[in-house]
Enzyme design. Structure first.
Site, mmCIF file in Angstrom:
data_model
loop_
_atom_site.group_PDB
_atom_site.id
_atom_site.type_symbol
_atom_site.label_atom_id
_atom_site.label_comp_id
_atom_site.label_asym_id
_atom_site.label_seq_id
_atom_site.Cartn_x
_atom_site.Cartn_y
_atom_site.Cartn_z
ATOM 1 N N SER A 145 3.885 2.037 1.799
ATOM 2 C CA SER A 145 3.000 0.882 1.793
ATOM 3 C C SER A 145 3.589 -0.345 2.488
ATOM 4 O O SER A 145 2.878 -1.320 2.704
ATOM 5 C CB SER A 145 2.622 0.503 0.357
ATOM 6 O OG SER A 145 3.684 -0.162 -0.278
ATOM 7 N N LYS A 183 6.609 -5.485 -2.782
ATOM 8 C CA LYS A 183 5.399 -5.980 -2.139
ATOM 9 C C LYS A 183 5.573 -7.449 -1.723
ATOM 10 O O LYS A 183 6.480 -8.149 -2.174
ATOM 11 C CB LYS A 183 4.216 -5.900 -3.106
ATOM 12 C CG LYS A 183 3.768 -4.504 -3.483
ATOM 13 C CD LYS A 183 3.093 -3.772 -2.340
ATOM 14 C CE LYS A 183 2.555 -2.427 -2.787
ATOM 15 N NZ LYS A 183 3.630 -1.492 -3.158
#
Length: 225
Positions: A145, A183
């Site tokens: 991701s 993230k």
């Protein structure tokens, strides 16, 4: 009150950390302050440490952190001269620094769906130049991701320990006290948005009470097979 030499050394360390993120060596400090031996450097550092101006960082051979600066900075001229002298290229090239430290390697962290973090405790040798000041640990990246940020499955994320971060920084976020993920951090009203760096994936949104920052990305190590 600091002596002139203590003040000079403190400012020299401060300027070097600002410029490079790495503490000067004892040899550089000795040369910068025109001292005859490294024992004089040791005495000055001990005095600054006792007065709470600097602290030594654990698990590092020569890492120092400036905790506070003196209120009166007017006496900085001697330190500036010391910095100029220390950064002037020497006639002969110095021996290369082999500063490598072992930092904790705490298992895998998801760069996709959250998975359990801190699942084991090994160590990873890391060049000091990649880290800068502060305490660090490493996590092995699992998932894709964050590939558009250049972070790939199998990379080692080098993480600076902190519980605060600015919007847009890449952080280790602990979710509901159980799972961790890597993230981009964004505050969105009373929510925390964790953004991937993969256009095929959607952001993850949580209540701000559900997310705890446990560090921010300081660097990456990659093994080529």
């Amino acid at each position: 009150m600091l002596t002139a030499k203590q003040h000079e050394l403190l400012l020299f360390i401060h300027h070097r950390l600002e410029e490079t993120g790495i503490s000067p060596s004892f040899e550089e400090m000795k040369e910068a302050l025109d001292l005859k031996s490294k024992s004089g450097v040791h005495r000055l550092i001990s005095a600054l440490e006792e007065r709470g101006f600097i602290q030594r960082l654990a698990n590092r051979a020569r890492a120092l952190e400036v905790v506070k600066m003196p209120e009166n900075m007017a006496a900085g001229r001697a330190a500036k001269d010391a910095v100029a002298k220390a950064t002037t290229p020497p006639a002969a090239a110095p021996a290369p620094a082999n500063d490598v430290i072992e930092i904790p390697l705490h298992g895998k962290i998801a760069a996709g769906q959250p998975i359990e973090a801190l699942e084991d405790s090994r160590s990873l040798p890391v060049p000091v130049a990649l880290l800068g000041s502060g305490d660090h640990y490493a996590l092995e990246v699992s998932g894709d991701s964050m590939i558009e940020a250049g972070i790939f499955d199998g990379d080692f994320a080098l993480v600076k320990k902190t519980n605060t971060a600015r919007d847009g920084e890449i952080v280790v976020a602990l979710i509901r006290g159980e799972e961790a993920t890597l993230k981009y951090l964004h505050h969105d009203g009373g929510k925390i948005r964790l953004d991937p760096a993969n256009s095929a994936l959607q952001p993850q949104v949580y209540a701000d009470t559900e997310v705890e920052v446990q560090g921010k990305l300081a660097g990456l190590l990659r093994r080529y097979h």
